[in-house]
Design a protein around this motif. Structure first.
Motif, mmCIF file in Angstrom:
data_model
loop_
_atom_site.group_PDB
_atom_site.id
_atom_site.type_symbol
_atom_site.label_atom_id
_atom_site.label_comp_id
_atom_site.label_asym_id
_atom_site.label_seq_id
_atom_site.Cartn_x
_atom_site.Cartn_y
_atom_site.Cartn_z
ATOM 1 N N VAL A 83 0.874 -1.170 0.000
ATOM 2 C CA VAL A 83 0.000 0.000 0.000
ATOM 3 C C VAL A 83 0.909 1.217 0.000
ATOM 4 C CG1 VAL A 83 -1.843 1.232 1.189
ATOM 5 C CG2 VAL A 83 -1.731 -1.269 1.317
ATOM 6 N N SER A 84 0.825 2.032 -1.031
ATOM 7 C CA SER A 84 1.742 3.154 -1.191
ATOM 8 C C SER A 84 1.385 4.308 -0.260
ATOM 9 C CB SER A 84 1.737 3.639 -2.641
ATOM 10 O OG SER A 84 0.487 4.231 -2.962
ATOM 11 N N ALA A 85 2.320 5.236 -0.117
ATOM 12 C CA ALA A 85 2.114 6.390 0.755
ATOM 13 C C ALA A 85 0.968 7.267 0.271
ATOM 14 C CB ALA A 85 3.395 7.220 0.849
ATOM 15 N N ASP A 86 0.674 7.224 -1.038
ATOM 16 C CA ASP A 86 -0.455 7.999 -1.547
ATOM 17 C C ASP A 86 -1.751 7.202 -1.559
ATOM 18 O OD1 ASP A 86 0.514 6.363 -3.511
ATOM 19 O OD2 ASP A 86 0.444 7.844 -5.117
ATOM 20 N N GLY A 87 -1.770 6.075 -0.849
ATOM 21 C CA GLY A 87 -2.995 5.327 -0.636
ATOM 22 C C GLY A 87 -3.486 4.541 -1.823
ATOM 23 N N LEU A 88 -2.545 3.886 -2.531
ATOM 24 C CA LEU A 88 -2.902 3.076 -3.683
ATOM 25 C C LEU A 88 -2.274 1.696 -3.567
ATOM 26 C CD1 LEU A 88 -2.260 5.706 -6.516
ATOM 27 C CD2 LEU A 88 -4.448 5.172 -5.415
ATOM 28 N N CYS A 89 -2.894 0.700 -4.205
ATOM 29 C CA CYS A 89 -2.251 -0.604 -4.322
ATOM 30 C C CYS A 89 -1.003 -0.456 -5.181
ATOM 31 C CB CYS A 89 -3.202 -1.618 -4.978
ATOM 32 S SG CYS A 89 -4.063 -2.681 -3.809
ATOM 33 N N SER A 90 0.078 -1.102 -4.776
ATOM 34 C CA SER A 90 1.312 -1.028 -5.548
ATOM 35 C C SER A 90 2.133 -2.274 -5.287
ATOM 36 C CB SER A 90 2.120 0.218 -5.179
ATOM 37 O OG SER A 90 2.545 0.159 -3.825
ATOM 38 N N SER A 91 2.991 -2.604 -6.216
ATOM 39 C CA SER A 91 3.862 -3.759 -6.043
ATOM 40 C C SER A 91 4.941 -3.451 -5.009
ATOM 41 C CB SER A 91 4.515 -4.130 -7.378
ATOM 42 O OG SER A 91 5.487 -5.133 -7.182
ATOM 43 N N GLY A 92 5.140 -4.376 -4.093
ATOM 44 C CA GLY A 92 6.227 -4.236 -3.144
ATOM 45 C C GLY A 92 7.558 -4.695 -3.698
ATOM 46 N N ASP A 93 7.516 -5.478 -4.776
ATOM 47 C CA ASP A 93 8.722 -5.994 -5.419
ATOM 48 C C ASP A 93 8.361 -6.328 -6.863
ATOM 49 O OD1 ASP A 93 10.944 -7.364 -6.351
ATOM 50 O OD2 ASP A 93 11.168 -8.621 -4.567
ATOM 51 N N LYS B 166 -8.606 -21.149 -7.130
ATOM 52 C CA LYS B 166 -8.805 -19.717 -6.978
ATOM 53 C C LYS B 166 -7.478 -19.080 -6.562
ATOM 54 C CE LYS B 166 -13.267 -19.860 -7.733
ATOM 55 N NZ LYS B 166 -13.839 -19.290 -8.968
ATOM 56 N N ILE B 167 -7.154 -17.954 -7.176
ATOM 57 C CA ILE B 167 -5.933 -17.230 -6.834
ATOM 58 C C ILE B 167 -6.335 -15.833 -6.369
ATOM 59 C CG2 ILE B 167 -3.729 -16.334 -7.659
ATOM 60 C CD1 ILE B 167 -3.580 -18.627 -9.600
ATOM 61 N N VAL B 168 -5.856 -15.450 -5.189
ATOM 62 C CA VAL B 168 -6.293 -14.220 -4.533
ATOM 63 C C VAL B 168 -5.072 -13.374 -4.189
ATOM 64 C CG1 VAL B 168 -7.318 -13.342 -2.391
ATOM 65 C CG2 VAL B 168 -8.460 -15.175 -3.660
ATOM 66 N N MET B 169 -5.178 -12.076 -4.422
ATOM 67 C CA MET B 169 -4.121 -11.148 -4.024
ATOM 68 C C MET B 169 -4.365 -10.693 -2.589
ATOM 69 S SD MET B 169 -1.377 -9.388 -4.385
ATOM 70 C CE MET B 169 -0.884 -9.327 -6.114
ATOM 71 N N SER B 170 -3.376 -10.905 -1.739
ATOM 72 C CA SER B 170 -3.464 -10.452 -0.353
ATOM 73 C C SER B 170 -2.816 -9.070 -0.255
ATOM 74 C CB SER B 170 -2.761 -11.444 0.570
ATOM 75 O OG SER B 170 -3.015 -11.134 1.919
ATOM 76 N N ILE B 171 -3.474 -8.155 0.436
ATOM 77 C CA ILE B 171 -3.054 -6.763 0.472
ATOM 78 C C ILE B 171 -2.670 -6.362 1.888
ATOM 79 C CG2 ILE B 171 -3.728 -4.390 -0.043
ATOM 80 C CD1 ILE B 171 -5.933 -5.545 -1.847
ATOM 81 N N GLY B 172 -1.473 -5.820 2.048
ATOM 82 C CA GLY B 172 -1.049 -5.263 3.327
ATOM 83 C C GLY B 172 -0.098 -6.166 4.074
ATOM 84 N N GLY B 173 -0.620 -6.899 5.060
ATOM 85 C CA GLY B 173 0.235 -7.738 5.891
ATOM 86 C C GLY B 173 0.971 -6.921 6.931
ATOM 87 N N TRP B 174 1.842 -7.587 7.654
ATOM 88 C CA TRP B 174 2.574 -6.943 8.746
ATOM 89 C C TRP B 174 3.426 -5.770 8.247
ATOM 90 C CZ3 TRP B 174 2.167 -6.784 13.767
ATOM 91 C CH2 TRP B 174 3.247 -6.350 14.543
ATOM 92 N N SER B 175 4.034 -5.920 7.070
ATOM 93 C CA SER B 175 4.989 -4.915 6.596
ATOM 94 C C SER B 175 4.338 -3.740 5.879
ATOM 95 C CB SER B 175 6.004 -5.566 5.651
ATOM 96 O OG SER B 175 6.771 -6.550 6.320
ATOM 97 N N TRP B 176 3.143 -3.923 5.302
ATOM 98 C CA TRP B 176 2.579 -2.886 4.431
ATOM 99 C C TRP B 176 1.183 -2.461 4.848
ATOM 100 C CZ3 TRP B 176 4.951 -6.464 0.416
ATOM 101 C CH2 TRP B 176 6.236 -6.017 0.066
ATOM 102 N N SER B 177 0.948 -2.401 6.157
ATOM 103 C CA SER B 177 -0.348 -1.925 6.657
ATOM 104 C C SER B 177 -0.286 -0.492 7.176
ATOM 105 C CB SER B 177 -0.861 -2.851 7.771
ATOM 106 O OG SER B 177 -1.272 -4.092 7.253
ATOM 107 N N GLY B 178 0.839 0.167 7.013
ATOM 108 C CA GLY B 178 1.047 1.471 7.632
ATOM 109 C C GLY B 178 0.185 2.595 7.094
ATOM 110 N N HIS B 179 -0.350 2.457 5.883
ATOM 111 C CA HIS B 179 -1.122 3.550 5.293
ATOM 112 C C HIS B 179 -2.628 3.280 5.270
ATOM 113 C CE1 HIS B 179 2.639 5.379 4.187
ATOM 114 N NE2 HIS B 179 2.990 4.324 3.461
ATOM 115 N N PHE B 180 -3.051 2.154 5.801
ATOM 116 C CA PHE B 180 -4.475 1.825 5.779
ATOM 117 C C PHE B 180 -5.321 2.859 6.522
ATOM 118 C CE2 PHE B 180 -3.712 -2.825 4.731
ATOM 119 C CZ PHE B 180 -4.536 -2.846 3.617
ATOM 120 N N SER B 181 -4.884 3.237 7.707
ATOM 121 C CA SER B 181 -5.699 4.118 8.542
ATOM 122 C C SER B 181 -5.979 5.437 7.838
ATOM 123 C CB SER B 181 -5.007 4.366 9.883
ATOM 124 O OG SER B 181 -5.817 5.147 10.741
#
Length: 443
Positions: free
Chosen positions: A89-99, A143-158
């Motif tokens: 989750v990018s700093a501007d509040g969008l889905c983005s690739s982490g790698d 079924k293949i599902v994209m998981s969003i956030g997790g421990w490392s990338w939840s900082g911008h959800f709030s």
């Protein structure tokens, strides 16, 4: 994991009954192949198939674990869903690739690829996402599902969830990249047709998680975010009559779960992936040693009442707060928590004993089974543990026997199924997945 309070239902009488249930399940588990009974089979409370969702980590390829490993291990015949972790989750509040290299730029050789063909120069899509596409072609029911956030990338959800505009833009960006398939720098739609939905893993609404911003507003904002996901996913699927999955990875801690509007969320998610693991571990380096994912509570646990946990406790909490059994999926760890410098204690097995401060680690299951020590079984918790008296090393983990019992528990309670973290931590022959798949669905 922060402390979890026992609910009022978990009294001594229930603990005794639960222990008896665990013993009966263990006695029913054969040592070889197992066939699941038809009772409560299925994704809901009635008939059908139980979910067995495996997490495939984006970074696993750097240690040599490719999507092809799921085929060679035989695990694919057991999986109903594969969750790919994670979208950042990018700093501007969008889905983005982490790698982006791992996701869609790394070329796979013929020996590494699912279909046995090397990626070609100029190919539109490479990396893990192309291998997921090849898995779907080989296993069309998966079924293949994209998981969003997790421990490392939840900082911008709030922040992004705090306004309707922020929620709409965020969800739209996730659909654009992972449903429509418009990845940066690639031809339009290059990644279309891979993902069947999203698993939202905000760790955690109303709590700091990994030092993240949070506040009481997260409670209604999280509900509104999930409602926005459901709305946009339904819109995206309507023209083709497709139902896109929406699941929520949520805490087993009642204090954390109390920050969720569970009855409202249950109306928009397909099910909850309740994180019933990490009950004890590295954040308690001095011990006492204890179970990381006990199915039932061992009444001998020396911890105070607000630090005595079990999977069964979490199920009862969710059910008592408006979630149907058929919407509860349980987490199973494919890793261990290890303490070193553990005293043997009166029983000589290191259980519920103190440890050397600062020495806790989290090895893979495949490492634990090869580690020195004697394996023990706690029939009250329905969990194994290992202790090496020579070194003082103690491990809490799940084994084929314990995951088989958890599979039977899921069936008998009419739960949705399970998800496991993570596929690269099992043995090369997929022994945990095989036992779990056989218990859940008889295959």
């Amino acid at each position: 994991m922060p402390a979890i309070r026992r609910t009022s239902a978990r009294r001594a009488g229930l603990a005794a009954a639960a222990a008896a249930c665990a013993l009966s399940l263990l006695g029913a588990a054969p040592t070889g192949a197992v066939a699941a009974s038809p009772e409560h089979a299925g994704g809901g409370q009635g008939g059908g198939q139980k979910e067995l969702t495996g997490y495939f980590t984006q970074w696993g390829i750097y240690s040599g674990f490719m999507e092809k490993n799921l085929v060679t291990s035989g695990e694919m015949k057991h999986l109903t869903e594969l969750d790919y972790g994670f979208s950042a989750v990018s700093a501007d509040g969008l889905c983005s690739s982490g790698d982006s290299w791992a996701d869609y730029q790394r070329p796979f050789s013929a020996a590494e690829s699912v279909n046995g063909q090397a990626d070609q120069p100029g190919q539109a899509l490479l990396g893990n996402l192309n291998q997921l596409r090849e898995l779907k072609a080989a296993y069309p029911k998966l079924k293949i599902v994209m998981s969003i956030g997790g421990w490392s990338w939840s900082g911008h959800f709030s922040q992004l969830a705090a306004t309707a505009d922020g929620r709409q833009k965020f969800v739209a960006s996730c659909l654009d990249q992972y449903v429509t398939g418009n990845l940066p720098g690639l031809p339009a739609g290059a990644a279309a047709g891979i993902f069947d939905g999203f698993a939202v893993d905000w760790e955690y609404p109303g709590e700091p998680g990994n030092g993240n911003p949070y506040g009481p507003q997260d409670t209604p904002d999280y509900t509104a975010l999930m409602q926005e996901f459901r709305h946009q996913l339904d819109q995206a699927g309507r023209p083709a009559g497709k139902h896109y999955l929406l699941t929520a990875n949520t805490s087993a801690n009642p204090d954390f779960a109390a920050k969720l509007e569970l009855p409202k969320l249950a109306r928009v998610v397909d099910w909850f992936n309740v994180m019933t693991f990490d009950y004890h571990g590295s954040w308690e380096p001095a011990g006492p040693t204890d179970f990381a994912s006990a199915l039932f509570q061992d009444p001998r646990d020396p911890n105070p009442a607000d630090k005595q946990y079990s999977v069964d406790q979490a199920v009862r909490y969710y059910e008592s707060h408006g979630v149907r059994a058929g919407q509860i999926g349980l987490a199973i760890p494919y890793y261990a928590h290890e303490w070193t410098g553990v005293t043997a204690g009166p029983n000589g097995d290191g259980l519920f004993q103190s440890a050397a401060a600062g020495a806790a680690t989290t090895p893979d299951y495949k490492q634990v089974v090869a580690a020195p020590g004697k394996t023990y079984w706690d029939p009250l918790a329905a969990e194994p543990y290992k202790y090496d008296a020579a070194s003082g090393d103690f491990y809490t983990y799940d084994s084929p026997a314990s995951v088989w019992i958890k599979g039977q528990y899921i069936r008998r309670q009419g739960l949705r199924g399970t998800f496991v973290w993570s596929m690269d931590e099992d043995t090369a022959d997929g022994s945990l997945t095989a036992a779990l798949g056989q218990s859940l669905n008889g295959r």
